[in-house]
Design an enzyme around this catalytic site. Structure first.
Site, PDB file in Angstrom:
ATOM      1  N   GLY A  68      11.000 -18.252   9.925  1.00  0.00           N
ATOM      2  CA  GLY A  68      11.585 -16.969   9.578  1.00  0.00           C
ATOM      3  C   GLY A  68      11.596 -16.766   8.074  1.00  0.00           C
ATOM      4  O   GLY A  68      11.413 -17.706   7.298  1.00  0.00           O
ATOM      5  N   GLY A 116      10.763 -20.544  13.280  1.00  0.00           N
ATOM      6  CA  GLY A 116      10.480 -19.318  14.007  1.00  0.00           C
ATOM      7  C   GLY A 116       9.078 -19.252  14.570  1.00  0.00           C
ATOM      8  O   GLY A 116       8.835 -18.550  15.563  1.00  0.00           O
ATOM      9  N   GLU A 139      15.047 -27.405  10.031  1.00  0.00           N
ATOM     10  CA  GLU A 139      16.219 -26.647   9.603  1.00  0.00           C
ATOM     11  C   GLU A 139      17.268 -27.477   8.872  1.00  0.00           C
ATOM     12  O   GLU A 139      17.930 -26.986   7.955  1.00  0.00           O
ATOM     13  CB  GLU A 139      16.857 -25.962  10.823  1.00  0.00           C
ATOM     14  CG  GLU A 139      16.073 -24.762  11.363  1.00  0.00           C
ATOM     15  CD  GLU A 139      14.862 -25.142  12.186  1.00  0.00           C
ATOM     16  OE1 GLU A 139      14.075 -24.247  12.538  1.00  0.00           O
ATOM     17  OE2 GLU A 139      14.673 -26.351  12.481  1.00  0.00           O
ATOM     18  N   ASP A 147      16.915 -23.556  15.905  1.00  0.00           N
ATOM     19  CA  ASP A 147      17.238 -22.363  16.693  1.00  0.00           C
ATOM     20  C   ASP A 147      15.996 -21.893  17.427  1.00  0.00           C
ATOM     21  O   ASP A 147      15.157 -22.698  17.780  1.00  0.00           O
ATOM     22  CB  ASP A 147      17.869 -21.279  15.794  1.00  0.00           C
ATOM     23  CG  ASP A 147      16.896 -20.738  14.749  1.00  0.00           C
ATOM     24  OD1 ASP A 147      15.933 -21.444  14.375  1.00  0.00           O
ATOM     25  OD2 ASP A 147      17.103 -19.595  14.280  1.00  0.00           O
TER      26      ASP A 147
END
Length: 349
Positions: A68, A116, A139, A147
């Site tokens: 992301g 992502g 992350e 996530d």
């Protein structure tokens, strides 16, 4: 007709809906408009009888997607967090839609596929990796927690391979991705053009039959002995102690890597992966991740980790708490409280 000068190129060719992530200078990092475009087109194509399959690729030579747009998340976290929450809300719904997509969804996970990028690739029905694939959920290195449905996949990897990947944040190969359940098929990088052309002209099954090969042995799978032993501890501190006490040099390297990560992010990640293992559906795992991500917006380490790695680039994050010993159970539990508003899905399975 292909959309020009867009961050996602959209086309239909040979009955195949083509989605090309098109920010090559940023290794195709996902922005909110890119997520919206993908979600809109997938919804349209789902009910379009002229579209038989979807093919996801990334522009440029560096990879499908580096994750992301965390700089945007950084600025949102420093403001009111509203844009970050909306981005994750829409992104996670997209991840769930991909996981349930009723038509073949072919994700070409070549080169760098992080965060992502895993979310838009590794939940697809036909997941292709190559000899250049460098996949990971890094992350914890920015004070965040895996996530995009990552904890769903990590928790279901054989043995403790998923926890090793989650707590170190280290990248793994295409062969490792297949062994871990993040991918299905192996196509050599130099055959990708032939493969994607065959998807458009001959169909998905014929393209796989012609170009997919037996993957090399997974280096991570071959190391399951020490990985399964060391990552079975109750706490991150227990895991690090086991790694430090093991004779394998790779265990020492893993411990060194974990030592550079955010202590609270590590502790929450351990809890998130183990809880995800007991959650049946990807939607419910994504809802847990949404709560954790929203809680991260209020944390010191999320902003500090992005600052150190990507803004100031001093590579010297000052984590708070500074050590695993200082992270309390209450610190961890605070990440799992319900978000307001919580993540919802239009259709529950």
């Amino acid at each position: 007709m292909t959309a020009k000068n867009e961050d996602v190129l959209v086309n239909v060719e040979g009955g195949v809906g083509l989605l090309t992530l098109n920010r090559p200078k940023a290794i195709n990092s996902l922005t909110h408009p890119m997520v919206t475009t993908m979600a809109t087109k997938l919804a349209e194509w789902e009910s379009d009888d002229n579209v038989k399959a979807v093919l996801l690729t990334g522009a440029g030579e560096r990879g499908l997607c580096a994750g992301g747009d965390v700089i945007a998340l950084y600025h949102s976290a420093k403001a009111d967090g509203a844009e970050a929450r909306q981005f994750w809300f829409d992104e996670y719904r997209l991840n769930a839609h991909i996981s349930r997509y009723p038509k073949p969804y072919v994700a070409v996970m070549d080169g760098i596929v992080m965060g992502g990028g895993v979310g838009v690739g590794a939940h697809g029905g036909v997941r292709v990796v190559t000899d250049t694939t460098k996949m990971g959920m890094p992350e914890v290195g920015i004070g965040f927690i895996p996530d995009v449905g990552g904890t769903y996949l990590l928790s279901r990897a054989p043995g403790q391979l998923g926890l090793h990947a989650a707590l170190t944040g280290a990248p793994f190969s295409g062969a490792d991705a297949i062994a871990m359940g993040f991918a299905d098929h192996y196509v050599p990088h130099d055959k990708l053009d032939d493969f994607t052309r065959a998807v458009r002209t001959d169909g998905v099954d014929a393209a796989l039959a012609a170009h997919a090969q037996q993957p090399p042995a997974s280096a991570l799978a071959e190391q399951r002995g020490w990985i399964d032993e060391c990552y079975s501890g109750d706490t991150v501190a227990d895991i690090v102690a086991a790694l430090r006490g093991h004779s394998d040099a790779a265990a020492q390297q893993a411990a060194d890597l974990i030592a550079t990560r955010s202590p609270v992010a590590l502790s929450v990640t351990l809890a998130a992966v183990r809880r995800a293992a007991k959650i049946d559906t990807i939607e419910d795992v994504l809802r847990q991740e949404f709560r954790v991500s929203c809680a991260s917006l209020k944390s010191h380490d999320f902003v500090e980790g992005i600052r150190a790695q990507l803004v100031d680039k001093d590579r010297n994050p000052q984590w708070r708490p500074a050590s695993l010993a200082e992270v309390t159970d209450a610190d961890v539990e605070a990440y799992f409280v319900s978000a307001e508003p919580d993540l919802t899905f239009e259709e529950q399975p």
